[in-house]
Each structure stands twice: as structure tokens, then as C-alpha cells.
Design an enzyme around this catalytic site. Structure first.
Site, PDB file in Angstrom:
ATOM      1  N   TRP A  40      72.701  83.681  30.472  1.00  8.30           N
ATOM      2  CA  TRP A  40      71.399  84.576  31.345  1.00  8.30           C
ATOM      3  C   TRP A  40      71.063  83.292  32.391  1.00  8.30           C
ATOM      4  O   TRP A  40      70.754  82.270  32.198  1.00  8.30           O
ATOM      5  CB  TRP A  40      70.582  84.814  30.514  1.00  8.30           C
ATOM      6  CG  TRP A  40      70.512  86.257  30.184  1.00  8.30           C
ATOM      7  CD1 TRP A  40      70.176  87.458  30.710  1.00  8.30           C
ATOM      8  CD2 TRP A  40      71.300  86.978  29.140  1.00  8.30           C
ATOM      9  NE1 TRP A  40      70.591  88.544  30.104  1.00  8.30           N
ATOM     10  CE2 TRP A  40      71.472  88.353  29.145  1.00  8.30           C
ATOM     11  CE3 TRP A  40      72.405  86.238  28.161  1.00  8.30           C
ATOM     12  CZ2 TRP A  40      72.062  89.161  28.185  1.00  8.30           C
ATOM     13  CZ3 TRP A  40      73.407  86.987  27.396  1.00  8.30           C
ATOM     14  CH2 TRP A  40      72.892  88.268  27.253  1.00  8.30           C
ATOM     15  N   ASP A 173      61.867  92.477  31.446  1.00 11.41           N
ATOM     16  CA  ASP A 173      62.753  93.854  31.539  1.00 11.41           C
ATOM     17  C   ASP A 173      61.678  95.159  31.205  1.00 11.41           C
ATOM     18  O   ASP A 173      61.912  96.182  31.736  1.00 11.41           O
ATOM     19  CB  ASP A 173      63.718  93.781  30.337  1.00 11.41           C
ATOM     20  CG  ASP A 173      64.561  92.553  30.749  1.00 11.41           C
ATOM     21  OD1 ASP A 173      64.536  91.884  31.555  1.00 11.41           O
ATOM     22  OD2 ASP A 173      65.581  92.594  29.892  1.00 11.41           O
ATOM     23  N   TRP A 349      57.385  92.070  26.700  1.00 10.02           N
ATOM     24  CA  TRP A 349      56.769  92.222  28.180  1.00 10.02           C
ATOM     25  C   TRP A 349      55.581  93.375  28.173  1.00 10.02           C
ATOM     26  O   TRP A 349      55.219  93.429  29.475  1.00 10.02           O
ATOM     27  CB  TRP A 349      57.996  92.183  29.016  1.00 10.02           C
ATOM     28  CG  TRP A 349      58.781  91.316  29.083  1.00 10.02           C
ATOM     29  CD1 TRP A 349      60.436  91.370  28.454  1.00 10.02           C
ATOM     30  CD2 TRP A 349      58.683  90.096  29.751  1.00 10.02           C
ATOM     31  NE1 TRP A 349      60.763  90.132  28.929  1.00 10.02           N
ATOM     32  CE2 TRP A 349      59.800  89.250  29.608  1.00 10.02           C
ATOM     33  CE3 TRP A 349      57.569  89.360  30.386  1.00 10.02           C
ATOM     34  CZ2 TRP A 349      60.068  88.170  29.907  1.00 10.02           C
ATOM     35  CZ3 TRP A 349      57.859  87.920  30.532  1.00 10.02           C
ATOM     36  CH2 TRP A 349      59.134  87.422  30.481  1.00 10.02           C
ATOM     37  N   GLU A 392      61.104  83.651  20.631  1.00 11.73           N
ATOM     38  CA  GLU A 392      61.439  84.268  21.986  1.00 11.73           C
ATOM     39  C   GLU A 392      60.106  84.562  22.642  1.00 11.73           C
ATOM     40  O   GLU A 392      59.822  84.347  23.903  1.00 11.73           O
ATOM     41  CB  GLU A 392      62.268  85.498  21.721  1.00 11.73           C
ATOM     42  CG  GLU A 392      62.754  86.322  23.114  1.00 11.73           C
ATOM     43  CD  GLU A 392      63.514  87.447  23.037  1.00 11.73           C
ATOM     44  OE1 GLU A 392      63.733  87.631  21.654  1.00 11.73           O
ATOM     45  OE2 GLU A 392      64.310  87.765  23.756  1.00 11.73           O
TER      46      GLU A 392
HETATM   47  C1  GLC Z   1      65.590  89.545  27.903  1.00  7.23           C
HETATM   48  C2  GLC Z   1      64.453  89.028  28.611  1.00  7.23           C
HETATM   49  C3  GLC Z   1      65.118  88.311  29.991  1.00  7.23           C
HETATM   50  C4  GLC Z   1      66.011  87.349  29.456  1.00  7.23           C
HETATM   51  C5  GLC Z   1      66.923  87.768  28.479  1.00  7.23           C
HETATM   52  C6  GLC Z   1      67.912  86.762  27.858  1.00  7.23           C
HETATM   53  O1  GLC Z   1      66.148  90.481  28.328  1.00  7.23           O
HETATM   54  O2  GLC Z   1      63.630  90.164  29.146  1.00  7.23           O
HETATM   55  O3  GLC Z   1      64.029  87.771  30.810  1.00  7.23           O
HETATM   56  O4  GLC Z   1      66.523  86.721  30.438  1.00  7.23           O
HETATM   57  O5  GLC Z   1      66.474  88.730  27.434  1.00  7.23           O
HETATM   58  O6  GLC Z   1      66.934  85.874  27.341  1.00  7.23           O
END
Ligand code: GLC
Length: 432
Positions: A40, A173, A349, A392
Site C-alpha cells: 500500500w 477509508d 476512521w 492498526e
Molecule cells: C486500510 C486503511 C488505509 C491503509 C490500508 C492498508 O484500508 O484505511 O489507510 O492504507 O488499510 O493498511
């Protein structure tokens, strides 16, 4: 069984490095084992920042990996699939390789991520100077192309801000900021989920991604038809800080810094003109023209701008320190205004605290000389990971861990904060 909390700095650093080693695949660091098996983009940015002072070579490799997915039009995708490990939505959904601009032999998503890449390169440069000049020269053209892409194809409002066309592009997200634009999508796209679980927009997320894909990832489709287009203060605050970073890196790469400082000034003016509503910064929904008047951690993105006018900085800091955010929570920084109806301390979030946001705001505070705030953000973030591990995200009231374990950016940014402690002996001025 939970491991026992690492109380001293050396043990904590050792654990953080072990997490990052375990999550390193040889070409990238995955955000967490199992749940997120690919690269990511913005997770990698934070990993690179965290490793900058501990494993510089790996920090650079991390950014090279993220940038290797860049499309020919300059778009840096939010996920790069270096392996065939199963994940949804994976290459079969995105079909990047059908697109003429996407890399061949390396599938990616079709969306972008918060453009903090230049900032991460600058962070490595800031700590190592000449020793990494070759790396700066190598990646500079890709960073400049990323910024040019945002300016050319994502200024959907025409005023100098980049729009996100999907909540995944914000990195936040499930933020309730997107509830209204998502709820306005055609009802036919979702089945039971929304009514059964308000705030669960999984169907919408996939539908939006497929619509953009089915348009052939065409910029004209985004500007004229795509139903989700939002100017977000965090995405643009990040972009602005990255423009400033690019301007500082330009002389190293033999380039002219001016276009980047000019772009930063342009973004600043547009943020103030379009997203400030007297009390704070809010996202603007381009499809209705309205501001989405909910304060979330994203509202503080413009604090990252070193040139933000003092009275705006003061009002953001007042809000951040108030009982709506840090003032009432036991731990920084709740991802949503605690007093908002949408606040939920346990849902991604929509309430929990995130280490990457704390780190960004710590940086922002340092940039504006707010040393007490920077020190509080740094030490309280370390307190979170010391007590609950590299989770996380975290419950902002009691600090308990949420989401997955061994989460890369939580480990990496803790390392960065620990490096500051080592460098200054702790206290005010950390992260400056
Ligand atoms: C979730 C989070 C995002 C992050 C991803 C991988 O989708 O909302 O911010 O990049 O996880 O960790």
C-alpha cells in the site's frame, strides 16, 4: 496470548524492527501479515519515514517499490501487487494491465493515494544529506510527474486542489466525511448491507472502483461523470507539504524549485478559499458543491502547511486541543469529532486513533513551533504502542488496540519517534 508490553526504549525499538523485518517481502513491506498482503503506497511512505534513521537502504527500497507501480501519466497507484497472494480487490478487479499507461508485468490498483512520497524522500534527505543525493536524483522525475498528474488530471474543481475520486484515495477509508456522497449514490448498487449496518459502504466502494475502471480510467470520465469527487483537506494538506519538500529537493536534482513553491502557494490559496468555513477546514463535495461540515482528523491536514496564516493555525490547534478531540480523549487523536453523532470509538476512521495521523500532526505542530503539542503527541503515541503493541488503531479513550496486530506503520513511526528521543533526550522539540 498478548506479548508483554515493551517498557524501555531499546526493547520497543527492537520489537518494532522485528515487526518490519517480518513484514518485509523482499520488495516491499506489507501493512500487516494476512489482512494486507501487498504494498500500500502510503503505508510504505510511513515505513520509509520510520526506517530512515534505522535502515536507510530499506527505506529507499520501500519507496522505489511504491514508485515502481507508477503509471505513464504520473499516477502513483495506492496498491502495488508484487506477488500473486490472494486479495480482494486484486489485479483481476483492477485490470491495470489492460491500460496503456500502467506498468507491464506489475499489476496495480487504478486509484491513487495521499501524495506524501516526496515528503518521505525529503525526510531521508533531511537526515542523510549528500549521502543520499543519488537516490534523490533517481526518484525526483517520478515525484515531479506524480505532482504534474495531480495538477493536470485531478483538479476537478478547477481551483488548484486535487480531488479524490474514491474514499480509498484518502487513506481514511471509512471516515464519516464520505457518508453523504456515498449515500447519494444510486440505491440499486447495494443490497442488504447499508440498511443492516449503517456506515458499511463496502458495496459502494467496489461499485465506484469498477465504474472508474469500466470508463477505461479516463480523466474526462472523472471530470464529467464520476459520481464521487471530493476536495479533501488532508489529501491537499499532504500534497502541499510534498510540494514544499519537492522544492527543497529540486536543487539536489538540478531542477528548478519555483514551480513547486508556486504550486504550494496555489494549493494554500485554494484551501483557504474553498475549504475554510470560518471555524475549520472541511471537505467539499464537488457533485453538490457543498462543504461536508464534519470535523475529523482530516480537517487538520492544512496544519502541515508551513505557510498557513497564524490565525488559521491557532483556530485549528484550539479545535484539536478541545474536548472535541484531544481534550476529552485519553489518547491522541480521535479520528472523528467526539461530539459528532457519527463518532464511534471502535470503528475504523470513525473514532479510533491512528499512529500515522498522530505522527503527521506531531510534525505539523513542530513546523509551527508548537513544541508542547508536538511533545505531547509524540509521548502519548509512544505510550499507546508501549501499552497495546503495534496495533492498526487504538481506542482513543482507553488506548486499547483495535484492528490487526504487527501493523507496519505503527511500528515504523514509533521507531521514528524513538530516534528523536535518542537524538534530543526527549521533551520539547521532538519531531522538529
Ligand atoms: C486500510 C486503511 C488505509 C491503509 C490500508 C492498508 O484500508 O484505511 O489507510 O492504507 O488499510 O493498511
Amino acid at each position: 496470548m498478548e506479548s508483554r508490553p515493551a517498557v524501555d526504549d531499546d526493547a520497543l525499538a527492537h520489537e518494532a524492527l522485528s515487526v518490519l523485518d517480518a513484514n518485509w517481502t523482499g520488495s516491499a513491506t506489507v501493512p500487516a501479515p494476512g489482512l494486507y498482503p501487498h504494498q500500500w503506497s502510503w503505508d510504505s511512505i510511513f515505513v520509509a519515514i520510520g526506517l530512515a534513521r534505522w535502515k536507510t537502504g530499506r527505506a529507499m527500497a520501500e519507496l522505489r517499490g511504491a514508485l515502481s507501480g507508477q503509471w505513464r501519466d504520473g499516477m502513483v497507484p495506492h496498491v502495488v501487487f508484487h506477488s500473486g497472494d490472494p486479495y480482494f480487490p486484486g489485479p483481476k478487479m483492477w485490470r491495470s494491465e489492460d491500460h496503456k499507461d500502467a506498468p507491464h508485468g506489475l499489476p496495480t490498483s487504478g486509484l491513487t493515494a495521499p501524495p506524501l512520497h516526496a515528503y518521505a524522500v525529503w525526510w531521508i534527505w533531511r537526515h542523510h544529506g549528500e549521502a543520499v543525493a543519488g537516490f534523490v536524483r533517481e526518484v525526483f522525475p517520478r515525484l515531479a510527474a506524480q505532482h504534474a498528474y495531480l495538477a493536470a488530471f485531478r483538479d476537478l474543481g478547477g481551483a488548484g486542489l486535487a480531488s479524490i475520486v474514491h474514499p480509498w484515495e484518502s487513506g481514511m477509508d471509512d471516515s464519516p466525511t464520505w457518508d453523504l456522497p456515498l449515500a447519494a449514490l444510486p440505491r440499486s448498487i447495494y443490497g442488504f448491507r447499508h440498511d443492516d449496518a449503517p456506515g458499511d459502504y463496502t458495496d459502494h466502494f467496489v461499485w465506484l472502483a469498477k465504474r472508474y475502471r469500466d470508463s477505461g480510467y479516463r480523466p474526462e470520465y472523472l471530470s464529467q461523470e464520476h459520481p464521487f469527487a471530493v476536495e479533501d483537506p488532508m489529501f491537499n494538506g499532504v500534497w502541499l507539504a510534498a510540494c514544499e519538500a519537492l522544492a527543497e529537493l529540486a536543487p539536489v536534482a538540478g531542477a528548478d524549485p519555483r514551480p513547486h513553491t508556486e504550486r504550494a502557494a496555489h494549493i494554500r490559496a485554494a484551501l483557504l478559499e474553498r475549504l475554510w468555513d470560518g471555524g475549520g477546514f472541511h471537505a467539499r463535495d464537488l457533485r453538490t458543491g457543498r462543504l461536508l461540515r464534519l470535523s475529523t482528523v482530516g480537517s487538520f491536514g492544512p496544519l502541515l502547511d508551513p505557510g498557513m496564516p497564524g490565525e488559521r493555525v491557532e483556530s485549528m490547534v484550539r479545535m484539536l486541543s478541545s474536548a472535541r478531540f484531544m481534550g476529552a480523549a485519553g489518547y491522541p487523536v480521535p479520528s472523528c469529532d467526539i461530539r459528532a453523532e457519527q463518532f464511534d470509538r471502535g470503528r475504523y476512521w470513525r473514532g479510533p486513533s491512528w499512529v500515522n495521523m498522530n505522527w503527521l500532526l506531531c510534525r505539523a505542530a513542530a513546523v509551527h513551533g508548537l513544541e508542547e503539542l508536538a511533545a505531547a503527541l509524540a509521548s502519548d503515541t509512544l505510550r499507546l504502542v508501549r501499552q497495546a503493541g503495534f496495533r492498526e488503531c487504538f481506542d482513543p479513550f482507553d488506548g486499547s488496540g483495535r484492528g490487526c496486530r504487527d501493523f507496519s506503520w505503527s511500528a515504523a513511526l514509533a521507531l521514528d519517534l524513538l530516534a528523536d528521543e535518542g537524538a534530543t533526550g526527549g521533551g520539547a522539540g521532538r519531531c522538529a
